[in-house]
Write a protein that holds these residues in place. Structure first.
Motif, PDB file in Angstrom:
ATOM      1  N   SER A  88       0.855  -1.194   0.000  1.00  0.00           N
ATOM      2  CA  SER A  88       0.000   0.000   0.000  1.00  0.00           C
ATOM      3  C   SER A  88       0.887   1.238   0.000  1.00  0.00           C
ATOM      4  O   SER A  88       2.103   1.139   0.113  1.00  0.00           O
ATOM      5  CB  SER A  88      -0.836   0.042   1.285  1.00  0.00           C
ATOM      6  N   ALA A  89       0.239   2.386  -0.047  1.00  0.00           N
ATOM      7  CA  ALA A  89       0.943   3.658   0.166  1.00  0.00           C
ATOM      8  C   ALA A  89       1.177   3.794   1.673  1.00  0.00           C
ATOM      9  O   ALA A  89       0.467   3.169   2.462  1.00  0.00           O
ATOM     10  CB  ALA A  89       0.067   4.794  -0.331  1.00  0.00           C
ATOM     11  N   LYS A 117      -2.893   9.642   5.952  1.00  0.00           N
ATOM     12  CA  LYS A 117      -2.407   8.665   4.971  1.00  0.00           C
ATOM     13  C   LYS A 117      -1.839   9.411   3.768  1.00  0.00           C
ATOM     14  O   LYS A 117      -2.413  10.441   3.370  1.00  0.00           O
ATOM     15  CB  LYS A 117      -3.575   7.808   4.463  1.00  0.00           C
ATOM     16  N   THR A 177      -2.197   8.618   0.780  1.00  0.00           N
ATOM     17  CA  THR A 177      -3.272   8.689  -0.230  1.00  0.00           C
ATOM     18  C   THR A 177      -4.135   9.944  -0.011  1.00  0.00           C
ATOM     19  O   THR A 177      -4.510  10.618  -0.973  1.00  0.00           O
ATOM     20  CB  THR A 177      -4.153   7.430  -0.185  1.00  0.00           C
ATOM     21  N   GLU A 186       1.121   4.206  -3.848  1.00  0.00           N
ATOM     22  CA  GLU A 186       1.598   2.819  -3.787  1.00  0.00           C
ATOM     23  C   GLU A 186       2.780   2.623  -4.748  1.00  0.00           C
ATOM     24  O   GLU A 186       3.720   1.904  -4.434  1.00  0.00           O
ATOM     25  CB  GLU A 186       0.522   1.762  -4.116  1.00  0.00           C
ATOM     26  N   PHE A 190      -3.586  -1.282  -5.532  1.00  0.00           N
ATOM     27  CA  PHE A 190      -4.572  -0.201  -5.702  1.00  0.00           C
ATOM     28  C   PHE A 190      -4.893   0.216  -7.128  1.00  0.00           C
ATOM     29  O   PHE A 190      -5.857   0.907  -7.357  1.00  0.00           O
ATOM     30  CB  PHE A 190      -4.091   1.006  -4.901  1.00  0.00           C
ATOM     31  N   ARG A 208     -11.219   2.853  -2.454  1.00  0.00           N
ATOM     32  CA  ARG A 208     -10.295   3.012  -1.327  1.00  0.00           C
ATOM     33  C   ARG A 208     -10.052   1.652  -0.660  1.00  0.00           C
ATOM     34  O   ARG A 208     -10.964   0.839  -0.557  1.00  0.00           O
ATOM     35  CB  ARG A 208     -10.848   3.998  -0.297  1.00  0.00           C
ATOM     36  N   GLY A 209      -8.842   1.467  -0.195  1.00  0.00           N
ATOM     37  CA  GLY A 209      -8.488   0.194   0.430  1.00  0.00           C
ATOM     38  C   GLY A 209      -8.227  -0.899  -0.598  1.00  0.00           C
ATOM     39  O   GLY A 209      -8.084  -2.068  -0.270  1.00  0.00           O
ATOM     40  N   GLY A 210      -8.129  -0.509  -1.863  1.00  0.00           N
ATOM     41  CA  GLY A 210      -8.109  -1.476  -2.964  1.00  0.00           C
ATOM     42  C   GLY A 210      -6.830  -2.275  -3.141  1.00  0.00           C
ATOM     43  O   GLY A 210      -6.769  -3.144  -4.015  1.00  0.00           O
ATOM     44  N   SER A 211      -5.812  -2.031  -2.323  1.00  0.00           N
ATOM     45  CA  SER A 211      -4.604  -2.860  -2.456  1.00  0.00           C
ATOM     46  C   SER A 211      -4.901  -4.309  -2.086  1.00  0.00           C
ATOM     47  O   SER A 211      -4.250  -5.233  -2.579  1.00  0.00           O
ATOM     48  CB  SER A 211      -3.473  -2.329  -1.573  1.00  0.00           C
ATOM     49  N   ASP A 212      -5.882  -4.506  -1.211  1.00  0.00           N
ATOM     50  CA  ASP A 212      -6.317  -5.879  -0.890  1.00  0.00           C
ATOM     51  C   ASP A 212      -6.760  -6.607  -2.160  1.00  0.00           C
ATOM     52  O   ASP A 212      -6.548  -7.804  -2.313  1.00  0.00           O
ATOM     53  CB  ASP A 212      -7.542  -5.862   0.043  1.00  0.00           C
TER      54      ASP A 212
HETATM   55  N1  ASP Z   1      -3.777   3.606  -0.254  1.00  0.00           N
HETATM   56  C1  ASP Z   1      -5.108   3.337  -0.677  1.00  0.00           C
HETATM   57  C2  ASP Z   1      -6.092   3.861   0.371  1.00  0.00           C
HETATM   58  O1  ASP Z   1      -5.695   4.477   1.333  1.00  0.00           O
HETATM   59  C3  ASP Z   1      -5.326   1.910  -1.009  1.00  0.00           C
HETATM   60  C4  ASP Z   1      -4.945   0.918   0.057  1.00  0.00           C
HETATM   61  O2  ASP Z   1      -4.267   1.249   0.989  1.00  0.00           O
HETATM   62  O3  ASP Z   1      -5.358  -0.232  -0.033  1.00  0.00           O
HETATM   63  O4  ASP Z   1      -7.259   3.670   0.202  1.00  0.00           O
END
Ligand code: ASP
Length: 455
Positions: free
Chosen positions: A36-37, A47, A49, A120, A182, A196-200
């Motif tokens: 992730s970032a 963050k 991001t 990222e 991401f 958002r959170g898309g690195s998963d």
């Molecule tokens: N950096 C992105 C976010 O904060 C994606 C991630 O962390 O998964 O949403």
């Protein structure tokens, strides 16, 4: 071969990245590392991001970007210095940010995506430089070169299976692959970010395409808990659950793992393990296709607020062919997705997410349902919470719904809606938001502790 993904807090500082290197080298099967970032270092932190979103907004509004750019660069500089890296990597990162800032702004969505994704992308380059610096055979790979293909829909970016064949080749790369999470690229080469959170999601896609033996998702908690630790003190940890159970819990607010990320791993039956970067020895939570549910029919309880109910009443509604379709069509035309549709003989409720219902839409829907469907009564009420009891074993246990309803009754709260999904993996109770916390605590006591709170 394993795919590991490290979330924002796991790569937020030099100290955390050193832990990542130790984890990756401790197991030679950890081959693909998705990052992730840099995330938050403490609760008041920001963050990267979010800093990038601010930077892009300033640029899009033709405002001064100096401070916002410096905020981003400084986060990387601190990390690079803490890792003992030379200035070279900072040159690469700064140059990259300047290039992205100078891009054409005619499409603000694409412009924003390019900047957001740099979080990222540059972190992956930095981490790859650190791995090389300490003698690990590792290299950064760009999602474009690897073939991470996404669709071109502006609002919902999804991966395309056409990319899988190329992605599978990551298995044959010599050494460790450091891959930014991401984002991916459309067929015409445009960069797009996931939600958002898309690195998963990236981690899951790579684990599925390479048919990894395990997808390890490193975060900052030891495991997934049976209830939200913010509400329930020291909840029990979940050691094993199924994809469907995780999906149901994620739906109603379990934010440990992105709900869209399960699908790729599920399709190829790659087990997922949620683990803690700060305590890698802890076994974590394993997500698999099947589990033995005889001893634990309920795996977790989730609660989420922000729901509204569209209530429609019409005498003899049950005999009217097409009533449900026409009602849902009105919602479709107003671009509102629906969540549940509990119904009676002469009435039907549709549970919706309140965030989709603007004042305008609310008035229009009520008017249209009355006029077009000739309804006797229509109203929309907000401030509902959904409490969801999840467990594969529920369909085999008798009396479970009664136990849950009795527990809720003990709190003095009234139940507005009950819905048991057809899969019987979840039992949903619609309640007033003000009652959510006490119900959650009582259900936790009923199903996971020996004594109930209100008894
Ligand atoms: N950096 C992105 C976010 O904060 C994606 C991630 O962390 O998964 O949403």
């Amino acid at each position: 071969m394993k795919v590991c993904k490290f979330g924002g807090t796991s790569v937020a500082s030099a100290e955390q990245i050193k832990k990542v290197a130790a984890i990756v080298t401790a197991d030679s099967s950890r081959k693909i590392v998705v990052v992730s970032a840099p995330g938050k270092r403490c609760s008041e932190d920001e963050k990267v991001t979010d800093l990038l979103i601010r930077l892009a907004e300033q640029a899009l509004n033709n405002k001064e970007t100096k401070k916002e750019l410096a905020d981003v660069v400084n986060r990387y500089r601190l990390i690079a210095e803490g890792l003992g890296l030379s200035e070279e990597i900072m040159h690469i990162i700064e140059l990259d940010l300047h290039k992205r800032l100078a891009r054409d702004k005619k499409d603000p969505v694409f412009y924003m995506d390019y900047l957001k994704a740099s979080g990222e992308d540059n972190n992956a380059k930095l981490i790859a430089a650190y791995f090389a610096h300490i003698g690990i055979d590792a290299k950064y790979i760009c999602p474009k070169d690897a073939g991470l293909l996404v669709n071109n829909r502006p609002e919902r970016v999804r991966a395309l299976p056409e990319g899988d064949e190329l992605l599978a080749k990551l298995r044959d790369e010599p050494g460790i692959v450091i891959f930014p999470g991401f984002f991916g690229y459309t067929e015409d080469g445009t960069l797009r970010t996931f939600n958002r959170g898309g690195s998963d999601i990236t981690g899951s896609l790579l684990a599925a395409a390479t048919e990894a033996e395990l997808y390890e998702n490193f975060t900052d908690v030891d495991s997934v808990f049976v209830a939200n630790p913010v509400i329930v003190d020291n909840p029990v940890a979940i050691d094993k659950m199924t994809y469907r159970e995780m999906r149901e819990l994620a739906y109603a607010g379990f934010s440990v793992f992105h709900d869209e990320a399960l699908m790729p791993a599920f399709r190829r039956s790659v087990p997922v393990c949620i683990k803690n970067t700060n305590n890698p020895e802890a076994p974590g939570t394993l997500i698999v296709k099947e589990r033995n549910h005889s001893t634990q029919p309920v795996i977790g309880i989730a609660a989420d607020d922000g729901f509204s109910t569209l209530f429609v009443d019409k005498y003899l509604m049950n005999q009217e062919i097409g009533f449900g379709r026409r009602l849902l069509q009105i919602l479709e035309e107003e671009e509102i997705p629906f969540e549940h549709t509990p119904s009676g003989i002469d009435n039907l409720s549709v549970i919706l997410r309140s965030k989709f219902i603007t004042t305008d839409k609310k008035a229009r829907i009520i008017h249209r349902v009355k006029e077009e469907l000739n309804a006797d009564d229509v109203n929309i009420q907000s401030d509902f919470s959904m409490i969801v009891l999840v467990g594969e074993g529920m369909r085999h246990s008798i009396g479970l719904a009664a136990r849950a309803a009795t527990a809720i009754a003990r709190t003095g709260a009234s139940i507005q809606m009950i819905n048991q999904g057809s899969s019987e993996v979840s039992l949903v109770f619609g309640v007033h938001k003000k009652d959510e916390t006490k119900i959650l605590k009582e259900l936790y006591a009923e199903f996971f502790q020996s004594s109930a709170v209100f008894s």
